[in-house]
Design an enzyme around this catalytic site. Structure first.
Site, mmCIF file in Angstrom:
data_model
loop_
_atom_site.group_PDB
_atom_site.id
_atom_site.type_symbol
_atom_site.label_atom_id
_atom_site.label_comp_id
_atom_site.label_asym_id
_atom_site.label_seq_id
_atom_site.Cartn_x
_atom_site.Cartn_y
_atom_site.Cartn_z
ATOM 1 N N PHE A 79 2.768 57.364 -43.108
ATOM 2 C CA PHE A 79 2.343 56.147 -43.794
ATOM 3 C C PHE A 79 2.157 55.066 -42.747
ATOM 4 O O PHE A 79 3.123 54.567 -42.166
ATOM 5 C CB PHE A 79 3.351 55.687 -44.844
ATOM 6 C CG PHE A 79 2.849 54.492 -45.611
ATOM 7 C CD1 PHE A 79 1.944 54.646 -46.646
ATOM 8 C CD2 PHE A 79 3.243 53.212 -45.267
ATOM 9 C CE1 PHE A 79 1.438 53.541 -47.335
ATOM 10 C CE2 PHE A 79 2.752 52.101 -45.941
ATOM 11 C CZ PHE A 79 1.841 52.272 -46.981
ATOM 12 N N LYS A 112 6.175 43.292 -39.951
ATOM 13 C CA LYS A 112 7.211 43.016 -40.943
ATOM 14 C C LYS A 112 8.288 42.049 -40.447
ATOM 15 O O LYS A 112 8.141 40.850 -40.580
ATOM 16 C CB LYS A 112 7.797 44.330 -41.458
ATOM 17 C CG LYS A 112 6.783 45.158 -42.246
ATOM 18 C CD LYS A 112 7.420 46.186 -43.117
ATOM 19 C CE LYS A 112 6.388 47.094 -43.777
ATOM 20 N NZ LYS A 112 5.484 46.412 -44.719
ATOM 21 N N ASP A 165 4.426 53.910 -34.326
ATOM 22 C CA ASP A 165 4.369 52.908 -35.382
ATOM 23 C C ASP A 165 5.792 52.552 -35.776
ATOM 24 O O ASP A 165 6.463 53.305 -36.468
ATOM 25 C CB ASP A 165 3.595 53.466 -36.582
ATOM 26 C CG ASP A 165 3.468 52.465 -37.726
ATOM 27 O OD1 ASP A 165 4.176 51.441 -37.709
ATOM 28 O OD2 ASP A 165 2.676 52.726 -38.646
#
Length: 399
Positions: free
Chosen positions: A137, A251, A222
């Site tokens: 993801f 984030k 990531d």
């Protein structure tokens, strides 16, 4: 009309939220419109790693917004340099390119990897390949969902861009078998988040680093969810003492109040960009730079990495001690834990609903795994408060 009904009326149904309307939040606690208080065990998928309404972040945000917020990168500001200098310092890399969201930073990494492949590895034009992991993801853009192995992410959004190879996660030999002379990069999460907090076998990243070195292939990680202290280190790859060629961050970099992301890499990799080759109107604006710089300072000065390691060990131990007919496995690292649920008994979504009724905010993934990722500021006493309620829910069979 109540808030939920109104939201459903005017909002595209791309989410299925839990039936709660949050009004305010501070630290690890959120309050709904009825005055009920909840322990936030999700922290917005790590975006609120510093806790809600952190006073230092709010102060920095207010001061900078009143002074200078957005100019675009058409002009220099006094904050971008110090922010990215600190970012390259904590990552151990050389240069950074600021963006806004995690998906934008992933797209930046893809562009960088391909251009590096053509300019440095001499891959034939338009033949560059990037190896990615099944159950990955990395975001929701059409390029990114195009290399997802989840059919629901791809359905009716094609045609998709080529140039990606899917291999099983955690299997170095599968990556070795997939490498060709056109392979420019391997792009993976060091721990898979949306897949259910899946931790690869010990040594996986070290072996992968060595494999990429042998074949002149970039290793791009990531760490949008796993980075900035979430796993008990600044970055999850540091558990295996490796250095990637490129690192994707987001984030928590925005301190829980603003979208801030970046792609950080070696000087050679980042040299592929020249004026006009990439950009973002909001990426690297003065307000984002001030918030990002303060977020990094808070993590460092409040020792949130060390707190994540200590509190994470405690949370994992408490969860693994639970006795319940609905728990198949507890896995994770630091304050990032996935509880796999026996779906023959109950769905993870039903467990989320039950926890909500007991004052604990969590979220399932794919109906099979319950995720716990509280703000890194959480205390042992707050974990105990949450665990009393989690154990109460898990101790009984839910149908």
């Amino acid at each position: 009309m109540d808030c939920i009904t109104l939201e459903k009326k005017v909002t595209a149904a791309n989410y299925d939220p839990l039936p709660v309307v949050l009004r305010d939040a501070k630290g690890v606690w959120a309050t709904d419109t009825q005055g009920r208080r909840y322990l936030d065990m999700m922290s917005a998928y790590s975006a609120v790693s510093l806790g809600h309404a952190h006073p230092r972040i709010l102060k920095a945000m207010a001061e900078q917004a009143a002074k200078l917020a957005v100019t675009s990168r058409a002009y220099h500001t006094e904050l971008l340099g110090p922010f990215l200098e600190k970012l390259v310092q904590v990552t151990g890399l050389d240069m950074a390119l600021p963006m806004n969201t995690g998906a934008e930073a992933v797209e930046t990494a893809i562009k960088a990897a391909r251009r590096w492949g053509y300019r440095f590895k001499k891959v034939p034009k338009d033949r560059a390949e990037i190896i990615v992991a099944e159950d990955n993801f990395h975001g929701r853009t059409t390029t990114i969902v195009g290399f997802s192995s989840d059919a629901s992410y791809r359905e009716d959004f094609g045609p998709f861009a080529g140039g990606f190879k899917l291999v099983p996660f955690g299997n170095v030999q599968a990556i070795a078998d997939a490498i060709t002379e056109n392979t420019c990069a391997v792009l993976i999460e060091p721990i898979q988040g949306e897949a259910g907090i899946v931790v690869p076998p010990e040594g996986y990243l070290r072996e992968l680093r060595a494999l990429c070195d042998r074949h002149n292939v970039l290793l791009i990680l990531d760490e949008v969810q796993s980075g900035l202290g979430r796993t008990g280190r600044w970055f999850a790859h540091q558990h295996e003492d490796i250095r990637p060629d490129g690192l994707i961050l987001g984030k928590a970099l925005g301190g829980g109040v603003y979208p801030v992301s970046a792609f950080v890499g070696t000087r050679e990799l980042m040299s592929v960009f020249d004026p006009g080759s990439h950009g973002s109107t909001f990426g690297g604006n003065a307000l984002a730079a001030r918030i990002g710089l303060e977020a990094l300072a808070v993590i460092e000065e409040e020792r949130l990495v060390e707190r994540s390691a200590e509190m994470g060990d405690y949370l994992l131990a408490r969860l693994r001690e639970m006795r319940s007919n609905i728990v198949k496995e507890v896995r994770g690292r630091g304050l990032w834990v996935g509880v796999e649920v026996d779906t023959s008994v109950v769905s993870a979504r039903a467990v989320c609903d039950a926890l909500l009724a007991h004052g604990v905010l969590s979220k399932d993934t794919h109906g099979t795994v319950l995720r716990f990722a509280p703000p890194l500021t959480i205390s042992r006493e707050e974990i105990d408060w949450g665990m009393e309620r989690i154990e109460r829910v898990f101790a009984r069979a839910i149908h």
